[in-house]
Design a protein around this motif. Structure first.
Motif, mmCIF file in Angstrom:
data_model
loop_
_atom_site.group_PDB
_atom_site.id
_atom_site.type_symbol
_atom_site.label_atom_id
_atom_site.label_comp_id
_atom_site.label_asym_id
_atom_site.label_seq_id
_atom_site.Cartn_x
_atom_site.Cartn_y
_atom_site.Cartn_z
ATOM 1 N N VAL A 1 0.856 -1.188 0.000
ATOM 2 C CA VAL A 1 0.000 0.000 0.000
ATOM 3 C C VAL A 1 0.891 1.238 0.000
ATOM 4 C CG1 VAL A 1 -1.876 1.211 1.147
ATOM 5 C CG2 VAL A 1 -1.750 -1.285 1.284
ATOM 6 N N GLY A 2 0.816 2.010 -1.087
ATOM 7 C CA GLY A 2 1.758 3.094 -1.288
ATOM 8 C C GLY A 2 3.038 2.535 -1.875
ATOM 9 N N ALA A 3 2.885 1.720 -2.925
ATOM 10 C CA ALA A 3 3.973 0.885 -3.427
ATOM 11 C C ALA A 3 5.040 1.646 -4.194
ATOM 12 C CB ALA A 3 3.397 -0.216 -4.331
ATOM 13 N N ALA B 1 4.748 5.226 3.905
ATOM 14 C CA ALA B 1 3.472 5.527 3.247
ATOM 15 C C ALA B 1 2.370 5.715 4.283
ATOM 16 C CB ALA B 1 3.113 4.402 2.277
ATOM 17 N N PRO B 2 1.244 6.337 3.888
ATOM 18 C CA PRO B 2 0.119 6.509 4.814
ATOM 19 C C PRO B 2 -0.474 5.168 5.236
ATOM 20 C CG PRO B 2 -0.108 7.942 2.901
ATOM 21 C CD PRO B 2 0.997 6.992 2.589
ATOM 22 N N ARG B 3 -1.152 5.172 6.391
ATOM 23 C CA ARG B 3 -1.735 3.949 6.939
ATOM 24 C C ARG B 3 -3.210 4.175 7.271
ATOM 25 N NH1 ARG B 3 3.062 5.150 8.009
ATOM 26 N NH2 ARG B 3 2.264 6.830 9.307
ATOM 27 N N VAL C 1 7.430 0.067 7.558
ATOM 28 C CA VAL C 1 8.787 0.614 7.589
ATOM 29 C C VAL C 1 8.697 2.116 7.775
ATOM 30 C CG1 VAL C 1 10.929 0.978 6.312
ATOM 31 C CG2 VAL C 1 9.716 -1.213 6.123
ATOM 32 N N THR C 2 9.390 2.617 8.793
ATOM 33 C CA THR C 2 9.447 4.055 9.059
ATOM 34 C C THR C 2 10.905 4.474 9.215
ATOM 35 O OG1 THR C 2 9.139 3.596 11.416
ATOM 36 C CG2 THR C 2 7.189 4.244 10.171
ATOM 37 N N PRO C 3 11.229 5.733 8.898
ATOM 38 C CA PRO C 3 12.610 6.191 9.086
ATOM 39 C C PRO C 3 12.942 6.365 10.559
ATOM 40 C CG PRO C 3 11.211 7.998 8.368
ATOM 41 C CD PRO C 3 10.356 6.762 8.319
ATOM 42 N N ALA C 4 14.146 5.958 10.949
ATOM 43 C CA ALA C 4 14.625 6.227 12.300
ATOM 44 C C ALA C 4 15.036 7.696 12.405
ATOM 45 C CB ALA C 4 15.807 5.316 12.624
ATOM 46 N N ALA C 5 15.259 8.145 13.634
ATOM 47 C CA ALA C 5 15.560 9.564 13.858
ATOM 48 C C ALA C 5 16.825 10.005 13.139
ATOM 49 C CB ALA C 5 15.683 9.830 15.359
ATOM 50 N N ASP C 6 17.776 9.080 12.943
ATOM 51 C CA ASP C 6 19.035 9.463 12.298
ATOM 52 C C ASP C 6 19.094 9.042 10.839
ATOM 53 O OD1 ASP C 6 19.074 6.799 13.055
ATOM 54 O OD2 ASP C 6 21.235 6.762 13.432
ATOM 55 N N HIS C 7 17.958 8.751 10.234
ATOM 56 C CA HIS C 7 17.933 8.415 8.802
ATOM 57 C C HIS C 7 18.377 9.621 7.982
ATOM 58 C CE1 HIS C 7 16.701 6.427 5.147
ATOM 59 N NE2 HIS C 7 15.773 7.318 4.876
ATOM 60 N N ARG D 1 4.378 6.705 17.342
ATOM 61 C CA ARG D 1 3.095 7.297 16.981
ATOM 62 C C ARG D 1 2.340 6.407 15.993
ATOM 63 N NH1 ARG D 1 2.813 11.211 14.142
ATOM 64 N NH2 ARG D 1 4.962 11.669 13.493
ATOM 65 N N VAL D 2 3.070 5.778 15.092
ATOM 66 C CA VAL D 2 2.440 4.851 14.154
ATOM 67 C C VAL D 2 1.782 3.710 14.915
ATOM 68 C CG1 VAL D 2 2.890 3.152 12.344
ATOM 69 C CG2 VAL D 2 3.940 5.418 12.217
ATOM 70 N N THR D 3 2.507 3.136 15.876
ATOM 71 C CA THR D 3 1.949 2.044 16.678
ATOM 72 C C THR D 3 0.694 2.499 17.416
ATOM 73 O OG1 THR D 3 4.109 0.986 16.960
ATOM 74 C CG2 THR D 3 2.417 0.463 18.585
#
Length: 290
Positions: free
Chosen positions: A107-109, A173-175, A193-199, A219-221
């Motif tokens: 989703v959001g490929a 991508a959005p959820r 998959v989300t970026p970490a703070a140091d990405h 926040r995603v969780t």
């Protein structure tokens, strides 16, 4: 369209099953109530209902993403998703009677690169790329021989039957928690998959890029909590050595492309050493339906 994928789709208007129809050279999907959705000559099917609130990533952004991914710079993400999806499908088979052809939906490929990597690791699976960007879907439709692609808005009803999906991929991508829950098999898995703070931390200040919220994954969780239970979380990292043109491509493929002044970016790029060592840092969270 591959019948193993078509059989999992549903009309986004009424929820009935879809079948493929042909009139001359035109192909479409149609439900029993005659809601009809055209298949573009580039291979994807338009399953939007009405006008989308946005058109997604531009052709230039998608071209930049395809170039950057083809160079292997984000293969660490592809490998992590392939391994996690393999485990998720094995879990599904261990605890349920899911059929022989698991459906993996991204989703959001975007370009379909991650979906293609997952399907390559699962030879008995099929895949569906969903995105609201037509330039993305033109590429995603060719991402893998066992994949199909559809124009769909994450915030609307997803064009999938209830419980039809073995694994949902969601990369940067959005959820839509309620819809993700509806389409996943009760023993299926959502991989986020989300970026970490140091990405990309070496580039954020130097180029004035958007900064990652350090609490993003948590926040995603929290937003998924009413529908999903977290089952695992892993960190994945890689160090890249990028030239200035590669950095320009990286910036052009992501959200900063919408917010960065081109002239200012060019000046900042010129001030960077060449090449630059850049950190890739992401978090992969696995969830199962409540």
């Amino acid at each position: 369209m591959d019948p193993r994928i078509l059989g999992r789709l549903s009309c986004p208007v009424c929820g009935e099953p879809l079948a493929e129809t042909t009139a001359g050279t035109a192909r479409a999907l149609r439900c029993g109530r005659r809601h009809t959705f055209d298949i573009a000559r580039q291979g994807y099917v338009n399953l939007l209902t009405g006008r989308a609130p946005h058109v997604g990533d531009s052709a230039e952004m998608i071209a930049a993403r395809a170039e950057f991914q083809a160079a292997g710079h984000y293969d660490v993400i592809s490998a992590a998703l392939a391994a996690a999806t393999t485990r998720a499908v094995q879990h599904l088979r261990d605890v349920s009677s899911f059929d022989a052809y698991p459906l993996v939906v991204d989703v959001g490929a975007g370009t379909g690169r991650y979906l293609g990597a997952v399907l390559a690791a699962l030879p008995d699976s099929v895949g569906l790329a969903l995105d609201v960007s037509k330039p993305a879907l033109r590429r995603a439709a060719r991402a893998h021989p066992r994949a199909a692609a559809a124009l769909a808005d994450t915030w609307q009803r997803l064009p999938l039957a209830d419980g039809s999906t073995a694994v949902l991929l969601n990369v940067f991508a959005p959820r839509n928690g309620p819809e993700f829950h509806r389409v996943l098999d009760p023993a299926g898995t959502l991989l986020v998959v989300t970026p970490a703070a140091d990405h990309l931390t070496e580039l954020v200040d130097a180029l004035g890029l958007l900064r990652v919220d350090p609490d993003k994954a948590d926040r995603v969780t929290a937003t998924l909590g009413g529908h999903f239970t977290p089952v695992s979380s892993t960190a994945h990292r890689a160090e890249l050595t990028l030239t200035r043109p590669e950095i320009a491509t990286l910036v052009g493929m992501g959200p900063s492309a919408w917010h960065t002044d081109p002239a200012a970016l060019a000046d900042r790029l010129a001030a960077l050493p060449d090449p630059v060592r850049v950190s890739v840092a992401v978090r992969l969270d696995a969830y199962r339906p409540r």
